[in-house]
Design an enzyme around this catalytic site. Structure first.
Site, mmCIF file in Angstrom:
data_model
loop_
_atom_site.group_PDB
_atom_site.id
_atom_site.type_symbol
_atom_site.label_atom_id
_atom_site.label_comp_id
_atom_site.label_asym_id
_atom_site.label_seq_id
_atom_site.Cartn_x
_atom_site.Cartn_y
_atom_site.Cartn_z
ATOM 1 N N ARG A 1 -9.812 2.645 -2.065
ATOM 2 C CA ARG A 1 -8.601 2.157 -1.409
ATOM 3 C C ARG A 1 -8.424 2.941 -0.118
ATOM 4 N NH1 ARG A 1 -6.503 -2.201 -3.195
ATOM 5 N NH2 ARG A 1 -4.460 -1.598 -2.408
ATOM 6 N N HIS B 1 -18.447 10.189 1.900
ATOM 7 C CA HIS B 1 -18.906 8.853 2.301
ATOM 8 C C HIS B 1 -20.438 8.808 2.244
ATOM 9 C CE1 HIS B 1 -18.771 4.974 4.270
ATOM 10 N NE2 HIS B 1 -19.780 5.382 5.031
ATOM 11 N N ARG C 1 0.835 -1.207 0.000
ATOM 12 C CA ARG C 1 0.000 0.000 0.000
ATOM 13 C C ARG C 1 0.867 1.253 0.000
ATOM 14 N NH1 ARG C 1 -5.419 -0.524 0.943
ATOM 15 N NH2 ARG C 1 -6.031 -2.501 1.829
#
Ligand code: GAR
Length: 212
Positions: free
Chosen positions: A95, A113, A69
């Site tokens: 991600r 969100h 990552r």
């Protein structure tokens, strides 16, 4: 002399309707910023076509090509810095970002969100809301921290959940609200109205200065 533009870097993974809302708000003059670059971790993301149509650099950084990552995030940061980005927007970016991104852009990574956080973090928030049986859901724009959807909340907007809703209908209604809220919040940030405070012993909180 024209003021230097507030430069956004938009990270995407999919359809990019939030990216489109940002581009449209800029075009309409409601958001005084420019999108310096769009970065997608998915080569087939429709968001890339939206970027190209708006003549914005559209770059694929495929996470599968990196061993970790952090290595992926370092490559993303390199692209963002090369395009002189002031503020990073996660607009349907699927991600988790690491401190590699957060440290490069402190208090300058924003996520949208599809629920009223802290309810229903993570993936398929709309399905979580339906399964829980809430009658109001909505969307949240927040600064990103090292957790999953845990960063300081900047703004939220409610959306009713109807008896007849399924995941698709609720998702569409929430998405429409995201398209309204995200450009407004980005304009606040561009104007320097959004301040993160660190109360002693408490969570970091956002204060939005209203007025001139
Ligand atoms: C949006 O609903 C966004 O809130 C959500 O993905 C959708 C992307 O739509 N993001 C997350 O769930 C992140 N955890 P878009 O690609 O059309 O903007």
């Amino acid at each position: 002399m024209r003021e230097p533009a507030f430069v956004l870097g938009v990270l995407v993974s999919g359809s990019g309707t939030n990216l489109q809302a940002i581009l449209d708000a800029i075009e309409a003059g409601d958001l005084k910023a420019k999108v310096g670059v769009v970065v997608s971790n998915v080569a087939t993301a429709k968001a890339l076509d939206r970027a190209k149509a708006a003549r914005v650099p559209a770059i694929v950084v495929d996470h599968k090509a990196f061993p970790s990552r952090e290595a992926f995030d370092a490559a993303v940061v390199e692209v963002l810095q090369a395009h002189r980005v002031d503020c990073v927007v996660l607009a349907g970016f699927m991600r988790l970002v690491t401190p590699t991104v957060l440290d490069a852009f402190p208090n300058r990574v924003v996520n949208v969100h599809p629920a009223l956080l802290p309810a229903f973090p993570g993936v398929r928030a709309q399905r979580q809301a339906l399964e829980y049986g809430v009658s109001i859901s909505g969307c949240t724009v927040h600064f990103v921290d090292a957790g999953t959807d845990t960063g300081p909340i900047i703004a939220q907007a409610p959306v009713p959940v109807l008896d007849a809703d399924d995941e698709a209908t609720l998702t569409a209604r929430v998405l429409q609200k995201e398209h309204e809220l995200l450009p407004i919040v980005l304009q606040w940030i561009a104007e320097g109205r959004v301040v993160v405070e660190h109360p002693e012993g408490g969570r970091p909180r956002v204060r939005v200065r209203i007025g001139p």
